[in-house]
Design a protein around this motif. Structure first.
Motif, PDB file in Angstrom:
ATOM      1  N   ALA A  13       0.850  -1.184   0.064  1.00 35.90           N
ATOM      2  CA  ALA A  13       0.129  -0.075   0.049  1.00 35.90           C
ATOM      3  C   ALA A  13       0.854   1.333   0.068  1.00 35.90           C
ATOM      4  O   ALA A  13       1.856   1.471   0.993  1.00 35.90           O
ATOM      5  CB  ALA A  13      -0.903  -0.189   1.321  1.00 35.90           C
ATOM      6  N   ASP A  15       0.789   5.301   0.240  1.00 35.39           N
ATOM      7  CA  ASP A  15      -0.296   6.612   0.113  1.00 35.39           C
ATOM      8  C   ASP A  15       0.596   7.684   0.443  1.00 35.39           C
ATOM      9  O   ASP A  15       1.947   7.550   0.534  1.00 35.39           O
ATOM     10  CB  ASP A  15      -1.012   6.435   1.555  1.00 35.39           C
ATOM     11  N   THR A  40      -5.447   3.890  -7.483  1.00 33.27           N
ATOM     12  CA  THR A  40      -6.980   4.204  -7.024  1.00 33.27           C
ATOM     13  C   THR A  40      -7.255   5.726  -7.370  1.00 33.27           C
ATOM     14  O   THR A  40      -8.325   6.194  -7.349  1.00 33.27           O
ATOM     15  CB  THR A  40      -7.131   4.022  -5.698  1.00 33.27           C
ATOM     16  N   ARG A 117     -13.887   1.496  -2.441  1.00 36.97           N
ATOM     17  CA  ARG A 117     -13.201   0.654  -1.324  1.00 36.97           C
ATOM     18  C   ARG A 117     -13.348  -0.977  -1.625  1.00 36.97           C
ATOM     19  O   ARG A 117     -12.773  -1.564  -1.795  1.00 36.97           O
ATOM     20  CB  ARG A 117     -13.498   1.111   0.135  1.00 36.97           C
ATOM     21  N   GLN A 120     -11.749  -1.912  -4.748  1.00 35.39           N
ATOM     22  CA  GLN A 120     -10.160  -2.179  -4.610  1.00 35.39           C
ATOM     23  C   GLN A 120     -10.110  -3.240  -3.899  1.00 35.39           C
ATOM     24  O   GLN A 120      -9.043  -4.170  -3.963  1.00 35.39           O
ATOM     25  CB  GLN A 120      -9.903  -0.773  -3.912  1.00 35.39           C
ATOM     26  N   MET A 131      -0.731  -0.920  -4.686  1.00 34.31           N
ATOM     27  CA  MET A 131      -2.008  -0.054  -4.591  1.00 34.31           C
ATOM     28  C   MET A 131      -1.807   1.063  -4.194  1.00 34.31           C
ATOM     29  O   MET A 131      -1.171   1.312  -3.094  1.00 34.31           O
ATOM     30  CB  MET A 131      -3.220  -0.774  -3.914  1.00 34.31           C
ATOM     31  N   ILE A 136      -5.005   4.018   1.477  1.00 33.19           N
ATOM     32  CA  ILE A 136      -4.824   2.369   0.976  1.00 33.19           C
ATOM     33  C   ILE A 136      -4.318   1.638   2.544  1.00 33.19           C
ATOM     34  O   ILE A 136      -4.910   0.635   2.880  1.00 33.19           O
ATOM     35  CB  ILE A 136      -3.952   2.058  -0.048  1.00 33.19           C
ATOM     36  N   VAL A 140      -8.403   0.948   3.118  1.00 31.74           N
ATOM     37  CA  VAL A 140      -8.581  -0.191   2.058  1.00 31.74           C
ATOM     38  C   VAL A 140      -7.835  -1.514   2.514  1.00 31.74           C
ATOM     39  O   VAL A 140      -8.601  -2.736   2.780  1.00 31.74           O
ATOM     40  CB  VAL A 140      -8.265   0.121   0.758  1.00 31.74           C
TER      41      VAL A 140
END
Ligand code: DC
Length: 232
Positions: A13, A15, A40, A117, A120, A131, A136, A140
């Motif tokens: 993940a 971000d 995303t 969400r 995903q 992702m 995330i 997520v």
């Protein structure tokens, strides 16, 4: 397909705020690992484009509760690195300024976040994915084996955006670095201050400041963290 390292497939993940280097890092990393890359932000942009194309933007600004009906039948899928909205390739259209201006509004709406969400989580369910987004690691996939939070100085992010836009041949239409920095700071505020799934670092996420890093250094840094988890 590129070689696959290690035996274990994981979820990575990534971000961070706008223009911090997330998508570039995520795309290259996924290629190197033989993983699927899921952008995303492109999904939120696709919903925004769908709303604009349906002529419903003003109505949603007046009454956002109508958004559930609007998004109900939208389909979003990735084929390779292209994104399709209701079967149409919108990979370029979602980068237009008209979409960038409204995406923070659309992505602040709870029904939109709930729907995306879910999508995903389905897309990542078989693991082997990188992702990137804003939530995330927090919302997520909080159980993602590797969570990264990328940051960079707003002025540096504005310079990168400026170079990217100039390269695309924006000519005189390219905003100045100062204007881009202002836009970036505003989007940071909007993303951080919204009620649903605001941009924030998961306590386990590894913070990486890319202000003075090259792309190769960013990718190499995260790649080494992956190797530590999955083995050579
Ligand atoms: O990464 P990007 O700039 O393409 O993202 C566009 C917008 O989408 C961003 O302003 C915030 C929103 N977004 C989000 O709310 N949650 C995500 N996981 C990804 C993007």
């Amino acid at each position: 397909m590129e070689r696959r390292i290690g035996r274990k497939l994981i979820i990575i993940a990534i971000d961070g705020p706008a223009a911090s280097g997330k998508s570039t890092t995520a795309r290259i990393l996924a290629g190197r690992l033989g993983y699927t890359y899921i952008d995303t932000g492109a999904m939120y942009r696709s919903v925004t484009l769908g709303v604009i194309k349906a002529g419903l933007l003003d109505e949603l600004h007046r009454d956002s509760s109508k958004v559930s009906g609007v998004i109900q039948d939208m389909t979003i899928e990735f084929r390779g690195d292209r994104v399709f909205l209701d079967g149409e390739d919108v990979s370029e259209a979602i980068r237009e300024n008209s979409v960038s201006r409204e995406v923070s509004f659309i992505s602040s709406l709870k029904p939109v976040r709930d729907r995306l969400r879910e999508l995903q989580q389905q897309m990542g369910s078989s693991k082997g994915v990188v992702m990137d987004g804003r939530d995330i690691g927090t919302v997520v996939f909080p159980e993602a084996e590797l969570k990264i939070f990328l940051v960079a100085d707003p002025r540096e992010r504005a310079r990168r955006r400026h170079a990217e836009l100039s390269l695309k041949g924006g000519g005189d239409g390219v905003p100045t670095v100062e204007e881009l920095e202002e836009e970036i700071r505003k989007r940071d505020r909007d993303d951080e201050e919204r009620t649903h799934a605001p941009l924030k670092r998961h306590p386990d996420a590894v913070m990486v400041d890319t202000s003075t890093m090259t792309i190769e250094e960013q990718v190499g840094y995260v790649y080494d963290l992956v190797v530590k988890i999955v083995g050579e």
